[in-house]
Motif scaffolding. Structure first.
Motif, PDB file in Angstrom:
ATOM      1  N   PRO A  44      10.281  27.707   2.923  1.00  0.00           N
ATOM      2  CA  PRO A  44       9.306  28.685   2.423  1.00  0.00           C
ATOM      3  C   PRO A  44       8.331  28.101   1.399  1.00  0.00           C
ATOM      4  O   PRO A  44       7.319  28.721   1.092  1.00  0.00           O
ATOM      5  CB  PRO A  44      10.187  29.760   1.759  1.00  0.00           C
ATOM      6  N   ALA A  45       8.645  26.927   0.848  1.00  0.00           N
ATOM      7  CA  ALA A  45       7.775  26.352  -0.181  1.00  0.00           C
ATOM      8  C   ALA A  45       6.691  25.456   0.402  1.00  0.00           C
ATOM      9  O   ALA A  45       5.775  25.048  -0.299  1.00  0.00           O
ATOM     10  CB  ALA A  45       8.612  25.548  -1.179  1.00  0.00           C
ATOM     11  N   THR A  46       6.784  25.151   1.697  1.00  0.00           N
ATOM     12  CA  THR A  46       5.783  24.264   2.293  1.00  0.00           C
ATOM     13  C   THR A  46       4.423  24.959   2.347  1.00  0.00           C
ATOM     14  O   THR A  46       4.350  26.178   2.500  1.00  0.00           O
ATOM     15  CB  THR A  46       6.190  23.809   3.705  1.00  0.00           C
ATOM     16  N   THR A  47       3.359  24.171   2.232  1.00  0.00           N
ATOM     17  CA  THR A  47       2.025  24.760   2.400  1.00  0.00           C
ATOM     18  C   THR A  47       1.602  24.700   3.867  1.00  0.00           C
ATOM     19  O   THR A  47       0.580  25.238   4.242  1.00  0.00           O
ATOM     20  CB  THR A  47       0.998  24.048   1.500  1.00  0.00           C
ATOM     21  N   ALA A  48       2.433  24.035   4.687  1.00  0.00           N
ATOM     22  CA  ALA A  48       2.282  24.053   6.156  1.00  0.00           C
ATOM     23  C   ALA A  48       0.912  23.600   6.644  1.00  0.00           C
ATOM     24  O   ALA A  48       0.280  24.238   7.462  1.00  0.00           O
ATOM     25  CB  ALA A  48       2.633  25.446   6.708  1.00  0.00           C
ATOM     26  N   LEU A  49       0.462  22.474   6.098  1.00  0.00           N
ATOM     27  CA  LEU A  49      -0.692  21.791   6.689  1.00  0.00           C
ATOM     28  C   LEU A  49      -0.107  20.898   7.776  1.00  0.00           C
ATOM     29  O   LEU A  49       0.447  19.843   7.484  1.00  0.00           O
ATOM     30  CB  LEU A  49      -1.421  20.913   5.668  1.00  0.00           C
ATOM     31  N   VAL A  50      -0.159  21.352   9.003  1.00  0.00           N
ATOM     32  CA  VAL A  50       0.443  20.568  10.090  1.00  0.00           C
ATOM     33  C   VAL A  50      -0.625  19.612  10.599  1.00  0.00           C
ATOM     34  O   VAL A  50      -1.403  19.934  11.489  1.00  0.00           O
ATOM     35  CB  VAL A  50       0.975  21.482  11.212  1.00  0.00           C
ATOM     36  N   GLN A  51      -0.662  18.436   9.974  1.00  0.00           N
ATOM     37  CA  GLN A  51      -1.713  17.487  10.313  1.00  0.00           C
ATOM     38  C   GLN A  51      -1.112  16.182  10.786  1.00  0.00           C
ATOM     39  O   GLN A  51       0.022  15.857  10.462  1.00  0.00           O
ATOM     40  CB  GLN A  51      -2.624  17.256   9.114  1.00  0.00           C
ATOM     41  N   PHE A  52      -1.902  15.447  11.568  1.00  0.00           N
ATOM     42  CA  PHE A  52      -1.401  14.168  12.071  1.00  0.00           C
ATOM     43  C   PHE A  52      -1.699  13.043  11.102  1.00  0.00           C
ATOM     44  O   PHE A  52      -1.074  11.988  11.157  1.00  0.00           O
ATOM     45  CB  PHE A  52      -1.976  13.854  13.466  1.00  0.00           C
ATOM     46  N   GLU A  53      -2.649  13.254  10.173  1.00  0.00           N
ATOM     47  CA  GLU A  53      -2.975  12.180   9.230  1.00  0.00           C
ATOM     48  C   GLU A  53      -1.797  11.940   8.298  1.00  0.00           C
ATOM     49  O   GLU A  53      -1.376  12.831   7.582  1.00  0.00           O
ATOM     50  CB  GLU A  53      -4.212  12.533   8.392  1.00  0.00           C
ATOM     51  N   ILE A  54      -1.293  10.720   8.324  1.00  0.00           N
ATOM     52  CA  ILE A  54      -0.142  10.347   7.505  1.00  0.00           C
ATOM     53  C   ILE A  54      -0.627  10.117   6.071  1.00  0.00           C
ATOM     54  O   ILE A  54      -1.768   9.716   5.851  1.00  0.00           O
ATOM     55  CB  ILE A  54       0.510   9.077   8.112  1.00  0.00           C
ATOM     56  N   ASP A  55       0.259  10.380   5.096  1.00  0.00           N
ATOM     57  CA  ASP A  55      -0.113  10.194   3.681  1.00  0.00           C
ATOM     58  C   ASP A  55      -0.715   8.811   3.413  1.00  0.00           C
ATOM     59  O   ASP A  55      -1.616   8.672   2.604  1.00  0.00           O
ATOM     60  CB  ASP A  55       1.112  10.381   2.768  1.00  0.00           C
ATOM     61  N   GLN A  56      -0.174   7.807   4.085  1.00  0.00           N
ATOM     62  CA  GLN A  56      -0.678   6.444   3.876  1.00  0.00           C
ATOM     63  C   GLN A  56      -1.830   6.216   4.852  1.00  0.00           C
ATOM     64  O   GLN A  56      -1.636   6.271   6.062  1.00  0.00           O
ATOM     65  CB  GLN A  56       0.452   5.446   4.141  1.00  0.00           C
ATOM     66  N   PRO A  57      -3.058   5.986   4.351  1.00  0.00           N
ATOM     67  CA  PRO A  57      -4.196   5.770   5.262  1.00  0.00           C
ATOM     68  C   PRO A  57      -3.890   4.680   6.284  1.00  0.00           C
ATOM     69  O   PRO A  57      -3.133   3.736   5.994  1.00  0.00           O
ATOM     70  CB  PRO A  57      -5.322   5.334   4.320  1.00  0.00           C
ATOM     71  N   LEU A  58      -4.468   4.795   7.485  1.00  0.00           N
ATOM     72  CA  LEU A  58      -4.209   3.830   8.549  1.00  0.00           C
ATOM     73  C   LEU A  58      -4.573   2.410   8.112  1.00  0.00           C
ATOM     74  O   LEU A  58      -3.833   1.458   8.386  1.00  0.00           O
ATOM     75  CB  LEU A  58      -4.995   4.231   9.808  1.00  0.00           C
ATOM     76  N   SER A  59      -5.706   2.269   7.410  1.00  0.00           N
ATOM     77  CA  SER A  59      -6.132   0.937   6.961  1.00  0.00           C
ATOM     78  C   SER A  59      -5.112   0.332   5.999  1.00  0.00           C
ATOM     79  O   SER A  59      -4.799  -0.864   6.061  1.00  0.00           O
ATOM     80  CB  SER A  59      -7.519   1.010   6.308  1.00  0.00           C
ATOM     81  N   THR A  60      -4.539   1.156   5.115  1.00  0.00           N
ATOM     82  CA  THR A  60      -3.524   0.692   4.154  1.00  0.00           C
ATOM     83  C   THR A  60      -2.198   0.413   4.856  1.00  0.00           C
ATOM     84  O   THR A  60      -1.551  -0.612   4.617  1.00  0.00           O
ATOM     85  CB  THR A  60      -3.288   1.763   3.059  1.00  0.00           C
ATOM     86  N   LEU A  61      -1.786   1.339   5.741  1.00  0.00           N
ATOM     87  CA  LEU A  61      -0.518   1.188   6.453  1.00  0.00           C
ATOM     88  C   LEU A  61      -0.523  -0.080   7.316  1.00  0.00           C
ATOM     89  O   LEU A  61       0.494  -0.755   7.436  1.00  0.00           O
ATOM     90  CB  LEU A  61      -0.252   2.429   7.316  1.00  0.00           C
ATOM     91  N   SER A  62      -1.699  -0.398   7.882  1.00  0.00           N
ATOM     92  CA  SER A  62      -1.823  -1.622   8.700  1.00  0.00           C
ATOM     93  C   SER A  62      -1.482  -2.864   7.892  1.00  0.00           C
ATOM     94  O   SER A  62      -0.876  -3.802   8.402  1.00  0.00           O
ATOM     95  CB  SER A  62      -3.252  -1.754   9.256  1.00  0.00           C
ATOM     96  N   ARG A  63      -1.881  -2.859   6.628  1.00  0.00           N
ATOM     97  CA  ARG A  63      -1.575  -4.013   5.772  1.00  0.00           C
ATOM     98  C   ARG A  63      -0.097  -4.039   5.394  1.00  0.00           C
ATOM     99  O   ARG A  63       0.460  -5.083   5.104  1.00  0.00           O
ATOM    100  CB  ARG A  63      -2.449  -3.976   4.507  1.00  0.00           C
ATOM    101  N   MET A  64       0.549  -2.877   5.420  1.00  0.00           N
ATOM    102  CA  MET A  64       1.964  -2.793   5.038  1.00  0.00           C
ATOM    103  C   MET A  64       2.919  -3.150   6.177  1.00  0.00           C
ATOM    104  O   MET A  64       3.900  -3.856   5.971  1.00  0.00           O
ATOM    105  CB  MET A  64       2.296  -1.375   4.541  1.00  0.00           C
ATOM    106  N   ILE A  65       2.644  -2.632   7.380  1.00  0.00           N
ATOM    107  CA  ILE A  65       3.601  -2.817   8.485  1.00  0.00           C
ATOM    108  C   ILE A  65       2.981  -3.488   9.713  1.00  0.00           C
ATOM    109  O   ILE A  65       3.639  -3.626  10.742  1.00  0.00           O
ATOM    110  CB  ILE A  65       4.250  -1.468   8.899  1.00  0.00           C
ATOM    111  N   GLY A  66       1.715  -3.904   9.591  1.00  0.00           N
ATOM    112  CA  GLY A  66       1.040  -4.538  10.731  1.00  0.00           C
ATOM    113  C   GLY A  66       0.209  -3.528  11.500  1.00  0.00           C
ATOM    114  O   GLY A  66       0.564  -2.355  11.590  1.00  0.00           O
ATOM    115  N   LYS A  67      -0.891  -4.013  12.047  1.00  0.00           N
ATOM    116  CA  LYS A  67      -1.862  -3.123  12.706  1.00  0.00           C
ATOM    117  C   LYS A  67      -1.271  -2.390  13.906  1.00  0.00           C
ATOM    118  O   LYS A  67      -1.471  -1.186  14.085  1.00  0.00           O
ATOM    119  CB  LYS A  67      -3.074  -3.954  13.141  1.00  0.00           C
ATOM    120  N   THR A  68      -0.488  -3.109  14.734  1.00  0.00           N
ATOM    121  CA  THR A  68       0.047  -2.495  15.963  1.00  0.00           C
ATOM    122  C   THR A  68       0.982  -1.337  15.638  1.00  0.00           C
ATOM    123  O   THR A  68       0.850  -0.237  16.196  1.00  0.00           O
ATOM    124  CB  THR A  68       0.796  -3.555  16.804  1.00  0.00           C
TER     125      THR A  68
END
Length: 403
Positions: free
Chosen positions: A72-96
């Protein structure tokens, strides 16, 4: 077993909309089942629906009862964008891997929308765009790079410069990424709808029942409960949200506090398309509208989990959030009609941990959600139900505990 948390305090906005009642029974004797799900919030509900659809015999338990934890406490933004931007995540775990995580997240939102429609769950789902505003983490140049990274991954992203952003949405920022295909919904109605669907398929719900110990062997798992009866299952799924169970590795996962407000209904004052809005900042502000025109706004996250301290901050945090909302949209009535706080889990990469627990192949867990709890719960219901069927999900390794 879990460290007990008071997961939320205050009055979440969803309490104003009635969700269907989910009936539960008392657990009075030892029982056996194919799959036991511990937790009857959104994650447990998605698992129960998916597993009963596959023909499994399912029991769900919850130490509070259905819909009473973080859901009940969720604001329920059901979005596909992950908290970590794709450009940043690519540097963390690899682009693929980063691209695949983002694509799977987008697919999960599409699958969930399809599932809601197919099951006829009345949770007021609406397709909505999202605006990711330039902020302290990504400025305009980095935001352009992020939009390019998404497009190269096959994910639609439109970069808006300040002029069209102000013109179309009335927002004064240095830039934003516009994304389609997210969903706004009522999380309690969704959870209740999924649980009731599982109940139609003969799932058994027991609450309040508190699991106290889990013992796994080669061919079954036995769960002891506080009041005595034991539950024996071929598989156990831990959908306990942010109350971490001892058996689950706590790697790269922390629980933090967040605050949110909701205004009175003001549908005529909403921005065009009532797009989700969130910032490339840390901590970020996030804004959405309800189906009847209330504005939900949250943020001001802090890295602590002391419930007393968290609850004492509701008034101060609500005022700050309302002030920030007023700066973003000066024409809105930002007075909070509802104000609440909750705890939620985050991981360093922004990705969840989903799958069998190391050395316990029959015990599966869903944890580490960030701002995408509902989206990640959908992914978990797909990966874990495939695993229980003996099938491999192509993305299971991306989210596995031993990744």
């Amino acid at each position: 077993m879990p460290r007990k948390l008071d997961l939320r305090t205050g009055r979440p906005v969803w309490s104003t909309y009635r969700a269907p009642v989910v009936p539960t029974a008392s657990l009075t004797r030892d029982v056996k089942t194919d799959v036991l799900i511990i937790g009857m919030g959104i994650s447990g509900a998605m698992m129960a629906e998916a597993l009963t659809a596959d023909g499994h015999e399912v029991i769900c338990i919850d130490r509070r009862g259905p819909l009473k934890g973080s859901t009940p406490a969720t604001t329920a933004l059901v979005q596909f964008e992950i908290d970590q931007p794709l450009s940043t995540l690519s540097r963390m775990i690899g682009k693929t891997s980063a691209r695949q995580a983002w694509r799977r997240s987008r697919l999960a939102v599409t699958n969930l929308a399809g599932r809601i429609a197919e099951l006829g769950i009345k949770c007021r789902p609406t397709r909505t765009q999202s605006l990711y505003l330039a902020g302290t983490v990504l400025g305009p140049a980095e935001l352009r790079e992020e939009a390019d990274a998404r497009r190269q991954a096959g994910i639609k992203a439109t970069y808006l410069t300040p002029a069209p952003l102000a013109e179309r949405y009335g927002i004064d920022r240095d830039g934003a990424i516009l994304s389609p295909d997210n969903i706004a919904l009522d999380p309690r109605k969704l959870t209740a709808g999924l649980l009731l669907k599982a109940l139609e398929r003969n799932a058994r719900f027991y609450a309040p029942v508190e699991a106290t110990a889990i013992e796994g062997s080669a061919d079954e798992v036995v769960v002891a409960t506080k009041d005595g009866p034991a539950i024996t299952a071929r598989h156990v799924v831990l959908a306990t949200g942010y109350e971490l169970v001892d058996i689950v590795p706590a790697a790269a996962h922390q629980v933090i506090s967040t605050w949110a407000i909701a205004t009175r209904p003001q549908p005529r004052k909403l921005w065009p398309g009532a797009a989700f809005i969130w910032e490339a900042s840390d901590p970020y502000l996030y804004v959405r509208a309800t189906a009847d025109g209330r504005v939900i706004c949250g943020g001001e996250d802090e890295d602590f989990v002391d419930e007393t301290r968290r609850d004492e901050l509701i008034a101060d945090k609500s005022a700050r959030i309302a002030a920030k909302l007023g700066q973003l949209f000066p024409h809105l009535d930002v007075d909070p009609e509802f104000a609440w706080t909750g705890s939620f889990g985050t991981t360093t990469t922004g990705l969840p941990y989903i799958g069998a627990i190391p050395r316990h192949p029959r015990i599966h867990a869903v944890m580490g959600y960030g701002g995408n709890g509902i989206t990640f719960s959908q992914i978990a219901s797909e990966i874990i139900s495939a695993s229980i069927k003996g099938l491999a999900d192509t993305d299971a390794e991306l989210f596995a505990f031993n990744r």
